[in-house]
Design a protein around this motif. Sequence first.
Motif, PDB file in Angstrom:
ATOM      1  N   ASN A 288      69.432  15.087  94.340  1.00 28.03           N
ATOM      2  CA  ASN A 288      70.605  14.393  94.859  1.00 28.03           C
ATOM      3  C   ASN A 288      71.772  15.333  95.165  1.00 28.03           C
ATOM      4  N   THR A 289      71.852  16.428  94.374  1.00 30.89           N
ATOM      5  CA  THR A 289      73.023  17.302  94.540  1.00 30.89           C
ATOM      6  C   THR A 289      72.705  18.573  95.318  1.00 30.89           C
ATOM      7  N   ALA A 299      71.574  24.246  91.984  1.00 33.20           N
ATOM      8  CA  ALA A 299      71.482  22.798  91.789  1.00 33.20           C
ATOM      9  C   ALA A 299      70.726  22.494  90.511  1.00 33.20           C
ATOM     10  N   LEU A 300      69.607  23.225  90.306  1.00 32.97           N
ATOM     11  CA  LEU A 300      68.797  22.996  89.097  1.00 32.97           C
ATOM     12  C   LEU A 300      69.619  23.320  87.861  1.00 32.97           C
ATOM     13  N   ARG A 301      70.326  24.468  87.896  1.00 37.09           N
ATOM     14  CA  ARG A 301      71.083  24.884  86.725  1.00 37.09           C
ATOM     15  C   ARG A 301      72.192  23.876  86.414  1.00 37.09           C
ATOM     16  N   ALA A 302      72.915  23.505  87.469  1.00 41.58           N
ATOM     17  CA  ALA A 302      74.021  22.573  87.250  1.00 41.58           C
ATOM     18  C   ALA A 302      73.517  21.240  86.724  1.00 41.58           C
ATOM     19  N   SER A 303      72.430  20.745  87.313  1.00 43.21           N
ATOM     20  CA  SER A 303      71.985  19.413  86.882  1.00 43.21           C
ATOM     21  C   SER A 303      71.359  19.495  85.490  1.00 43.21           C
ATOM     22  N   ALA A 304      70.580  20.559  85.218  1.00 41.48           N
ATOM     23  CA  ALA A 304      69.979  20.687  83.885  1.00 41.48           C
ATOM     24  C   ALA A 304      71.082  20.788  82.841  1.00 41.48           C
ATOM     25  N   PHE A 305      72.111  21.580  83.152  1.00 46.86           N
ATOM     26  CA  PHE A 305      73.199  21.749  82.195  1.00 46.86           C
ATOM     27  C   PHE A 305      73.884  20.403  81.952  1.00 46.86           C
ATOM     28  N   GLN A 306      74.172  19.698  83.028  1.00 49.40           N
ATOM     29  CA  GLN A 306      74.928  18.460  82.879  1.00 49.40           C
ATOM     30  C   GLN A 306      74.112  17.387  82.185  1.00 49.40           C
ATOM     31  N   VAL A 307      72.822  17.306  82.540  1.00 53.73           N
ATOM     32  CA  VAL A 307      71.973  16.290  81.901  1.00 53.73           C
ATOM     33  C   VAL A 307      71.880  16.567  80.408  1.00 53.73           C
ATOM     34  N   SER A 308      71.600  17.812  80.069  1.00 56.24           N
ATOM     35  CA  SER A 308      71.451  18.148  78.663  1.00 56.24           C
ATOM     36  C   SER A 308      72.778  17.969  77.936  1.00 56.24           C
ATOM     37  N   VAL A 319      80.335  22.249  86.268  1.00 57.04           N
ATOM     38  CA  VAL A 319      80.820  21.837  87.595  1.00 57.04           C
ATOM     39  C   VAL A 319      81.622  20.565  87.414  1.00 57.04           C
ATOM     40  N   ASN A 320      82.391  20.232  88.426  1.00 50.36           N
ATOM     41  CA  ASN A 320      83.109  18.973  88.361  1.00 50.36           C
ATOM     42  C   ASN A 320      82.200  17.871  88.870  1.00 50.36           C
ATOM     43  N   PHE A 321      81.471  17.222  87.939  1.00 52.38           N
ATOM     44  CA  PHE A 321      80.478  16.228  88.374  1.00 52.38           C
ATOM     45  C   PHE A 321      81.140  14.955  88.903  1.00 52.38           C
ATOM     46  N   ASN A 322      82.454  14.942  88.820  1.00 53.42           N
ATOM     47  CA  ASN A 322      83.198  13.852  89.448  1.00 53.42           C
ATOM     48  C   ASN A 322      82.957  13.790  90.947  1.00 53.42           C
ATOM     49  N   GLU A 323      82.662  14.965  91.515  1.00 56.11           N
ATOM     50  CA  GLU A 323      82.483  15.012  92.965  1.00 56.11           C
ATOM     51  C   GLU A 323      81.046  14.783  93.386  1.00 56.11           C
ATOM     52  N   TRP A 324      80.157  14.532  92.401  1.00 56.34           N
ATOM     53  CA  TRP A 324      78.756  14.297  92.740  1.00 56.34           C
ATOM     54  C   TRP A 324      78.583  12.927  93.367  1.00 56.34           C
ATOM     55  N   PRO A 325      77.444  12.724  94.069  1.00 54.64           N
ATOM     56  CA  PRO A 325      77.187  11.397  94.657  1.00 54.64           C
ATOM     57  C   PRO A 325      77.056  10.316  93.571  1.00 54.64           C
ATOM     58  N   THR A 326      77.219   9.070  93.994  1.00 58.09           N
ATOM     59  CA  THR A 326      77.214   7.968  93.028  1.00 58.09           C
ATOM     60  C   THR A 326      75.915   7.886  92.232  1.00 58.09           C
ATOM     61  N   LEU A 327      74.767   8.157  92.890  1.00 59.78           N
ATOM     62  CA  LEU A 327      73.485   8.086  92.184  1.00 59.78           C
ATOM     63  C   LEU A 327      73.506   9.008  90.971  1.00 59.78           C
ATOM     64  N   SER A 328      73.924  10.250  91.176  1.00 62.56           N
ATOM     65  CA  SER A 328      73.942  11.212  90.069  1.00 62.56           C
ATOM     66  C   SER A 328      74.888  10.753  88.976  1.00 62.56           C
ATOM     67  N   LYS A 329      76.050  10.258  89.392  1.00 65.69           N
ATOM     68  CA  LYS A 329      77.025   9.809  88.400  1.00 65.69           C
ATOM     69  C   LYS A 329      76.491   8.613  87.613  1.00 65.69           C
ATOM     70  N   SER A 330      75.778   7.723  88.314  1.00 67.70           N
ATOM     71  CA  SER A 330      75.218   6.558  87.620  1.00 67.70           C
ATOM     72  C   SER A 330      74.198   6.998  86.594  1.00 67.70           C
ATOM     73  N   ILE A 331      73.354   7.964  86.992  1.00 64.11           N
ATOM     74  CA  ILE A 331      72.364   8.459  86.021  1.00 64.11           C
ATOM     75  C   ILE A 331      73.085   9.018  84.810  1.00 64.11           C
ATOM     76  N   LEU A 332      74.131   9.802  85.048  1.00 68.69           N
ATOM     77  CA  LEU A 332      74.865  10.384  83.925  1.00 68.69           C
ATOM     78  C   LEU A 332      75.453   9.290  83.036  1.00 68.69           C
ATOM     79  N   LEU A 333      75.981   8.219  83.650  1.00 67.16           N
ATOM     80  CA  LEU A 333      76.567   7.134  82.865  1.00 67.16           C
ATOM     81  C   LEU A 333      75.505   6.500  81.960  1.00 67.16           C
ATOM     82  N   PHE A 435      84.658   9.829  83.950  1.00 66.46           N
ATOM     83  CA  PHE A 435      84.744  10.035  85.395  1.00 66.46           C
ATOM     84  C   PHE A 435      86.181   9.800  85.870  1.00 66.46           C
ATOM     85  N   ASP A 436      86.377  10.125  87.125  1.00 64.86           N
ATOM     86  CA  ASP A 436      87.668   9.887  87.781  1.00 64.86           C
ATOM     87  C   ASP A 436      88.824  10.572  87.024  1.00 64.86           C
ATOM     88  N   ALA A 437      89.810   9.806  86.565  1.00 65.34           N
ATOM     89  CA  ALA A 437      91.008  10.405  85.979  1.00 65.34           C
ATOM     90  C   ALA A 437      90.748  11.048  84.618  1.00 65.34           C
TER      91      ALA A 437
END
Lengths: 481, 455
Positions: A288-289, A299-308, A319-333, A435-437
């Motif tokens: 997605n990213t 992309a792999l490093r950023a997503s692996a880091f953020q998921v873990s 990274v500022n995952f606030n700027e990621w697409p909604t799908l990625s943010k939803s998964i993180l939520l 997220f967001d603010a």
Amino acid sequence: MNIKMIFSTVGKVVLIEAVLLLLPFITACVYTEWWVAVSFAITIGIALSVYGLSKLFFRPKNTVIYSKEGLIIVAFAWLIVSCIGCLPFIISGDIPYFFDAYFETVSGFTTTGSSILSDVESMSRGCLLWRSFTHWIGGMGVLVFVMAVTGKNTDRSIHILRAEMPGPTVDKIVPRAKDTAKILYLIYIVMTLAVVVLLLCGGMPLFDSLLHAFGTAGTGGFGVKNDGIAGYNAYCQWVIAIFMFLFGVNFNLYYLILIGKIKNVLKSGELWAYVTIVFLSVAFITGNTLAICGNFADALRASAFQVSSIISTTGFSTVNFNEWPTLSKSILLILMLIGGCAGSTAGGFKVSRVVLLSKSIKREFKKVLHPRNESVVKSNGKRVEEKTISGVFSYLSIYVTCMIVIFLLISFEPFSLETNISAVVSCFNNIGPGFDAVGPTSNFSAYSPFTKVILSFAMLLGRLEIYPLLLTFLPSTWIKR
Amino acid sequence: MRVVVAGCGKIGITIIKSLFKERHDILCIDNDQEVINEVINSYDVMTICGNAISYDVLKEAGMEKTELFIAVTDSDESNILSCFTARKLGAKQTVARIRNSEYTAESLGFIKESLGISMSINPEKLTAEAIYNLLKLPSATKVDTFTNRSFEIVELIIKKGSKINGLSLMELRKKFAGNFLITVLQRGEKVFIPKGNTTLLEGDKICVVASIEEMHKVLFSLGFLQKESKNVMVLGGSKIAHYLTQMLAKGHTSVKIVEKNKQRCEELCETLPSSVDIICGDGMSQDILLEEGVSQTDALVALTGADEENILISFYAMSQKVPKIISKVNTSALSQIAENLGLDCIVSPKQIIADLLVRYARALNATVGSKVETLYSLMDGGAEALEFVVMDDFEFSNIALKDMKLKNDVLIAGIIRGKKAFTPGGDDVILSGDKVIVISKGRSLYSLTEIMEGK
């Protein structure tokens, strides 16, 4: 109700905190931050006098505690430890306001990592170390630590262990609760040292590696830089990513590996579920990213880091995952809500509960289709008691209720829905950024003091898995009948 | 030491409790999750839910590291089988509860030998023996014997109008000759080792140690002797009753058993000598008891399955002035209440077993200089009596006792040398090969050296 025993145990916890405060005190001395050192010395003095008072007034003759006392001990210990822990910030002037300092300390002890500081780098070294050290202390639990170091052998210490250790059931790995606590802490210390050494090898300064190791081990998330982990090289990011994942695993499994029972480890359903969730999430988010990050490795490093970071409820960010697409943010939520494994330092709803829920829901479906169908829920090849399952369901309902109530309480704040929801989810599950603010590059300082208190309470609720704190404030717990 | 207890019933729990106090690492196995939950909540032990005869369960329990495996499930056969499996998996010592009387001494010996079981315990038989000892010495509330019955330790209660009421130990010594020792005293809740100036009062419980030949003489001169019970009524035809009756019948004591269940009565008739009277009737019925002459018996032993019934019958017998009443009470809370209300002679099978296993575990603890041979808890666990075998490497052999500096709450109560048993004086010494009887209050002893100050 054994009130004397409750407060004498809480007193012991405060004594241990006084000892632990020596570490930031020494650090402040090393960096010649004299005023900070003095503020730590004052705090140590206050902690010691609280201990002295508890020793003076509460001398328990009867040391028997039951489930109720265990819950109350844990709740009080955490409230008081946070109150004392926030004093150095106030006295030294690094965080001048009480509510801010209390929020920050609770966020530290509960291994949340939500901060009200906009400029971390201007903070004194002593306070920075204490801030991250609270993660390490809170990760495995204050009372577990007390149990490991004090020589008391009471028959019913399991009640304390159960109240503080996250997860639907608590399994001892050796016959005595005290030895279990010791082994867990030993594994914890060795793994933390491993992180420090590996980070040093990657060229990170000693101070930074220590603090990041504390944050990783406790799955907390306080950093030393304003941009989080982004400023460090790829190697360091991978080390932290992998260890965040490892600290989200049930520590009993590490003990099983130590005594050579690897077969039993591989049978753990929770571990497989955890690994599967992580791999799927990494795969989806990487895909997605890919467009934002540019190349696959990044992309792999950023997503692996953020998921873990999110599933282990640490909350570090590269990274500022606030700027990621909604799908990625939803998964993180969703990952925020799931959290790590039971018996780890992570927060959240816990993978083991998710596994039990999904299994029993599957059974319910079967029952609807074939009303006469009889089946039991199994986990790791053994039958799970109906009591445990209904316990998980009632935990789910109380978990959701708490989140809704907290959400409503803070909803008068002038922020977007996304901000408020993610702030509640993030605090309640001990993650850190939302997220967001309240995203990874911003902080919680804009909230009103009232909200900060509510969120502090939410963090404690999440860390102690709701019951201890809630029961302590129920009148029926205290009324003699 | 690592101990595994299979079966967490009444006896299992008591064993767990006693061995935990002894600071052993304990793992329990039971196949009922409810029972396991109860154990986990009350004791700091590890648990496994599963069947103790299963190879996998025992493997999971880590038999190769286990020093003592105790099987006390309901079934004799599963106890035997799980002990066998545990032994093959590497447990060093195995103990099985085997209580069916069809396993005779001979067959037990054969089973133990060929399956490698270290010890078999039979709570019912041991309880019967304890009751038998009490009936032989009816003035005592508890009788324990040491090696070869050379020494006896007897708990007595000083009643109103007793000869020794109001005497100090020193005066007592002057007034009554004889080789005996008053070792422990319980007054109210307090248990202590009396000094020369301690005065004995009404209601005190004392422990007297004397060699077996002396004991009758001593009790006679102290005014405690009551004639041996020759006419015993037993309520409840349990296994204990069966063993007890067998022992009593051999000594030409007339026994009457009252049992409700007709079928059980017939079984008892088949196995017991015909001199034993077996009455089919409800022991709770006062009419039946009166009809069978409860007021004329020397002793009444209440052995029904329910603790409450035993206590109530005992009180009834007390009102009928039965000279000696023994009741079996398994629940420790109930026995405490019953004792406070005036029942002084209570036996508890599970406590007997727990004592036995504590002693066994202590003897396994390899120590320098001595080995635990016998252990009894006195005054409801307030003190203990131990018998040590002195080895060649005992540090303090050949030193006169008056030159030894002993700890405060410790007393050397007797020495057994070869066939001779005596209460030691200040000039006596301990030699290697001796058996030494030590009384200790409030402290658990693991070796004889520990009685010395500073060890």
